[in-house]
Motif scaffolding. Structure first.
Motif, PDB file in Angstrom:
ATOM      1  N   MET A  43      21.286  24.256 -35.790  1.00 45.74           N
ATOM      2  CA  MET A  43      19.987  24.936 -35.689  1.00 45.74           C
ATOM      3  C   MET A  43      19.133  24.308 -34.594  1.00 45.74           C
ATOM      4  O   MET A  43      18.480  25.019 -33.822  1.00 45.74           O
ATOM      5  N   PHE A  47      17.875  26.224 -31.301  1.00 46.02           N
ATOM      6  CA  PHE A  47      16.432  26.261 -31.047  1.00 46.02           C
ATOM      7  C   PHE A  47      16.127  25.899 -29.590  1.00 46.02           C
ATOM      8  O   PHE A  47      15.415  26.621 -28.882  1.00 46.02           O
ATOM      9  N   ALA A  50      17.387  28.506 -27.167  1.00 45.16           N
ATOM     10  CA  ALA A  50      16.532  29.701 -27.138  1.00 45.16           C
ATOM     11  C   ALA A  50      15.324  29.481 -26.241  1.00 45.16           C
ATOM     12  O   ALA A  50      14.821  30.415 -25.613  1.00 45.16           O
ATOM     13  N   PHE A  55      15.567  34.571 -20.234  1.00 46.07           N
ATOM     14  CA  PHE A  55      15.753  35.849 -20.916  1.00 46.07           C
ATOM     15  C   PHE A  55      15.662  36.949 -19.873  1.00 46.07           C
ATOM     16  O   PHE A  55      14.631  37.096 -19.210  1.00 46.07           O
ATOM     17  N   THR A  57      15.000  40.402 -18.151  1.00 40.20           N
ATOM     18  CA  THR A  57      14.148  41.546 -18.498  1.00 40.20           C
ATOM     19  C   THR A  57      14.432  42.694 -17.539  1.00 40.20           C
ATOM     20  O   THR A  57      15.011  42.503 -16.479  1.00 40.20           O
TER      21      THR A  57
ATOM     22  N   ALA B  56       9.154  37.743 -23.204  1.00 41.44           N
ATOM     23  CA  ALA B  56      10.500  37.689 -22.628  1.00 41.44           C
ATOM     24  C   ALA B  56      11.091  36.288 -22.764  1.00 41.44           C
ATOM     25  O   ALA B  56      11.253  35.557 -21.796  1.00 41.44           O
ATOM     26  N   SER B  57      11.392  35.899 -24.006  1.00 40.15           N
ATOM     27  CA  SER B  57      12.039  34.611 -24.264  1.00 40.15           C
ATOM     28  C   SER B  57      12.927  34.778 -25.495  1.00 40.15           C
ATOM     29  O   SER B  57      12.592  35.538 -26.409  1.00 40.15           O
ATOM     30  N   TRP B  58      14.038  34.047 -25.504  1.00 37.69           N
ATOM     31  CA  TRP B  58      14.973  34.176 -26.636  1.00 37.69           C
ATOM     32  C   TRP B  58      14.327  33.769 -27.944  1.00 37.69           C
ATOM     33  O   TRP B  58      14.761  34.200 -29.013  1.00 37.69           O
ATOM     34  N   ILE B  59      13.287  32.934 -27.905  1.00 38.55           N
ATOM     35  CA  ILE B  59      12.711  32.443 -29.151  1.00 38.55           C
ATOM     36  C   ILE B  59      12.100  33.605 -29.958  1.00 38.55           C
ATOM     37  O   ILE B  59      12.012  33.542 -31.172  1.00 38.55           O
ATOM     38  N   VAL B  61      13.466  36.420 -30.413  1.00 39.92           N
ATOM     39  CA  VAL B  61      14.536  37.275 -30.932  1.00 39.92           C
ATOM     40  C   VAL B  61      14.870  36.921 -32.389  1.00 39.92           C
ATOM     41  O   VAL B  61      15.492  37.697 -33.094  1.00 39.92           O
ATOM     42  N   PHE B  62      14.407  35.726 -32.826  1.00 38.08           N
ATOM     43  CA  PHE B  62      14.900  35.254 -34.122  1.00 38.08           C
ATOM     44  C   PHE B  62      14.265  35.949 -35.319  1.00 38.08           C
ATOM     45  O   PHE B  62      14.868  36.008 -36.392  1.00 38.08           O
ATOM     46  N   SER B  92      41.427  41.869 -51.998  1.00 39.09           N
ATOM     47  CA  SER B  92      41.122  41.184 -50.743  1.00 39.09           C
ATOM     48  C   SER B  92      39.951  41.856 -50.031  1.00 39.09           C
ATOM     49  O   SER B  92      39.147  41.178 -49.390  1.00 39.09           O
ATOM     50  N   THR B  93      39.813  43.201 -50.143  1.00 40.93           N
ATOM     51  CA  THR B  93      38.648  43.868 -49.552  1.00 40.93           C
ATOM     52  C   THR B  93      37.370  43.386 -50.244  1.00 40.93           C
ATOM     53  O   THR B  93      36.351  43.128 -49.592  1.00 40.93           O
ATOM     54  N   PHE B  96      36.481  40.065 -49.109  1.00 42.75           N
ATOM     55  CA  PHE B  96      35.954  40.151 -47.744  1.00 42.75           C
ATOM     56  C   PHE B  96      34.480  40.545 -47.758  1.00 42.75           C
ATOM     57  O   PHE B  96      33.640  39.922 -47.088  1.00 42.75           O
ATOM     58  N   GLU B 106      23.848  33.109 -44.749  1.00 40.03           N
ATOM     59  CA  GLU B 106      23.814  31.923 -43.874  1.00 40.03           C
ATOM     60  C   GLU B 106      23.079  32.251 -42.567  1.00 40.03           C
ATOM     61  O   GLU B 106      22.213  31.504 -42.120  1.00 40.03           O
ATOM     62  N   PHE B 110      19.600  30.657 -41.276  1.00 41.46           N
ATOM     63  CA  PHE B 110      19.722  29.983 -39.985  1.00 41.46           C
ATOM     64  C   PHE B 110      18.680  30.540 -39.004  1.00 41.46           C
ATOM     65  O   PHE B 110      17.894  29.809 -38.401  1.00 41.46           O
ATOM     66  N   VAL B 113      14.959  29.823 -40.044  1.00 36.70           N
ATOM     67  CA  VAL B 113      14.466  28.468 -39.784  1.00 36.70           C
ATOM     68  C   VAL B 113      14.127  28.300 -38.300  1.00 36.70           C
ATOM     69  O   VAL B 113      13.068  27.764 -37.953  1.00 36.70           O
ATOM     70  N   ILE B 114      14.977  28.826 -37.406  1.00 39.66           N
ATOM     71  CA  ILE B 114      14.664  28.732 -35.969  1.00 39.66           C
ATOM     72  C   ILE B 114      13.395  29.535 -35.665  1.00 39.66           C
ATOM     73  O   ILE B 114      12.517  29.091 -34.920  1.00 39.66           O
ATOM     74  N   TRP B 117      10.410  27.476 -36.865  1.00 31.65           N
ATOM     75  CA  TRP B 117      10.149  26.371 -35.938  1.00 31.65           C
ATOM     76  C   TRP B 117       9.440  26.898 -34.693  1.00 31.65           C
ATOM     77  O   TRP B 117       8.459  26.323 -34.230  1.00 31.65           O
ATOM     78  N   GLY B 118       9.941  28.001 -34.168  1.00 31.85           N
ATOM     79  CA  GLY B 118       9.337  28.597 -32.972  1.00 31.85           C
ATOM     80  C   GLY B 118       7.875  28.931 -33.220  1.00 31.85           C
ATOM     81  O   GLY B 118       6.989  28.576 -32.435  1.00 31.85           O
TER      82      GLY B 118
END
Ligand code: HEM
Lengths: 65, 246
Positions: A43, A47, A50, A55, A57, B56-59, B61-62, B92-93, B96, B106, B110, B113-114, B117-118
């Protein structure tokens, strides 16, 4: 389906052997399984990735781009 | 008197702006609620085409990654409910789909939490965005409860171990009298009915709050006037009315 499960199971099973009691780290009163520690480290890595990875655009859509 | 569908303009194309031509009784509660809702969140604000440049930042996207993971959790959970335990424990299906359910949880935590934090490091509660942060906090806590009751619903040694350990903790708070973690029926009902309803409702409010307030602007760089680039907003980007920062 059963055979696919067998093949996938054998592949991953040979990679990581989970057929034993879990391993734990002990830092004073802190106890944590290695798997949980791994998830926390991942994580933190994601973080920072990211924040640091640029990114892409759409260009020329407006003054603010 | 001729009756025409006001949504259909003369050239036969639908024209949303004309829906305002529908008859209206301003003193009815329906009209009052509609006015408040449309004023707070007009369609273009509810589902905008553009976001401010700083988004425009990956942060950023979470949050939506968390929503997507929640969607998979719910879809796979519905399949598990349709087919039942004999299916998910044996075929088995079924195993799955059970695994998809577990692993999407998960991903959900995951990403959450990111996400948090962001939002923490950008102090995203600034500018009247307190409610967004608080609904996030409560979503997190309720999601932990949903995961916990899920582990109790596994019907294996793991769930027996977890419930017998947890009962002592919960009994020591006194809550064990009404919330009995060794009562399988009660736990699965919390897991598949009550807690998912609460999580989905909270996420709904959370995302609507983000649309209502707009995305929080970043802290100003040293020597820059805070929020100078944002028309109609104070330094924390608290917009007062209709305008969305471009
Ligand atoms: C069920 C889990 C959650 C979901 C599905 C969710 C979803 C979202 C989405 C889609 C956004 C807008 C896009 C973005 O900025 O990422 C957002 C914004 C936000 N989230 Fe969450 N979130 C969750 C949990 C949390 C938690 C645990 C916190 C903090 C304790 C939090 C705090 C915030 C804040 C403060 C914003 C607003 C940011 C702004 O106004 O710019 N969220 N959330």
């Amino acid at each position: 389906m059963q055979s696919i499960a067998l093949v996938v199971g054998t592949l991953f099973g040979s990679l990581i052997n989970l057929n034993h009691p879990g391993n734990y780290i002990h830092w004073g009163f802190i106890q944590m399984s290695y798997s949980n520690l791994l998830v926390i480290i991942l994580m933190v890595i994601v973080f920072f990735a990211a924040i640091l990875i640029p990114f892409k655009t759409h260009k020329n859509k407006g003054a603010d781009r | 008197m001729t009756i025409t569908d006001p949504k259909i303009s003369s050239n036969g194309q639908s024209d949303l702006s004309k829906s305002a031509d529908l008859p209206e009784d301003a003193d009815q509660w329906t009209a009052k609620i509609r006015h408040v809702a449309v004023e707070a969140l007009p369609p273009q604000r509810l589902l905008p085409d553009r976001q401010p440049a700083y988004v425009a930042s990956w942060i950023y996207v979470f949050g939506v990654t968390t929503v997507a993971a929640l969607g998979v959790v719910i879809a796979t959970g519905l399949v598990l409910s349709i087919m039942g335990p004999n299916w998910w424990h044996v075929s088995s299906t079924g195993l799955f789909v059970n695994s998809l359910h577990m692993w999407s949880v998960e991903v959900f935590f995951f990403a959450m939490v990111i996400h948090l934090w962001g939002k923490f490091f950008m102090a995203a509660w600034r500018g009247r965005r307190r409610a967004t942060w608080i609904t996030g906090v409560i979503s997190f806590l309720v999601s932990v409860g949903a995961a916990f009751t899920g582990y109790l619903s596994q019907q294996n040694f793991d769930s027996q171990w977890i419930s017998t350990q947890a009962k002592d903790g919960i009994n020591s708070t006194g809550a064990g009298a009404i919330f009995n973690v060794t009562n399988f029926g009660q736990m699965i009902m919390w897991h598949i009915v009550l807690l998912p309803l609460v999580v989905v409702a909270l996420v709904g409010i959370h995302v609507l709050m983000v649309r209502l307030r707009g995305v929080v602007p970043p802290f100003a760089a040293k020597g820059e006037t805070p929020g100078a680039d944002m028309a109609g907003a104070d330094s924390d980007g608290a917009t007062s009315g209709a305008e969305v920062p471009a």
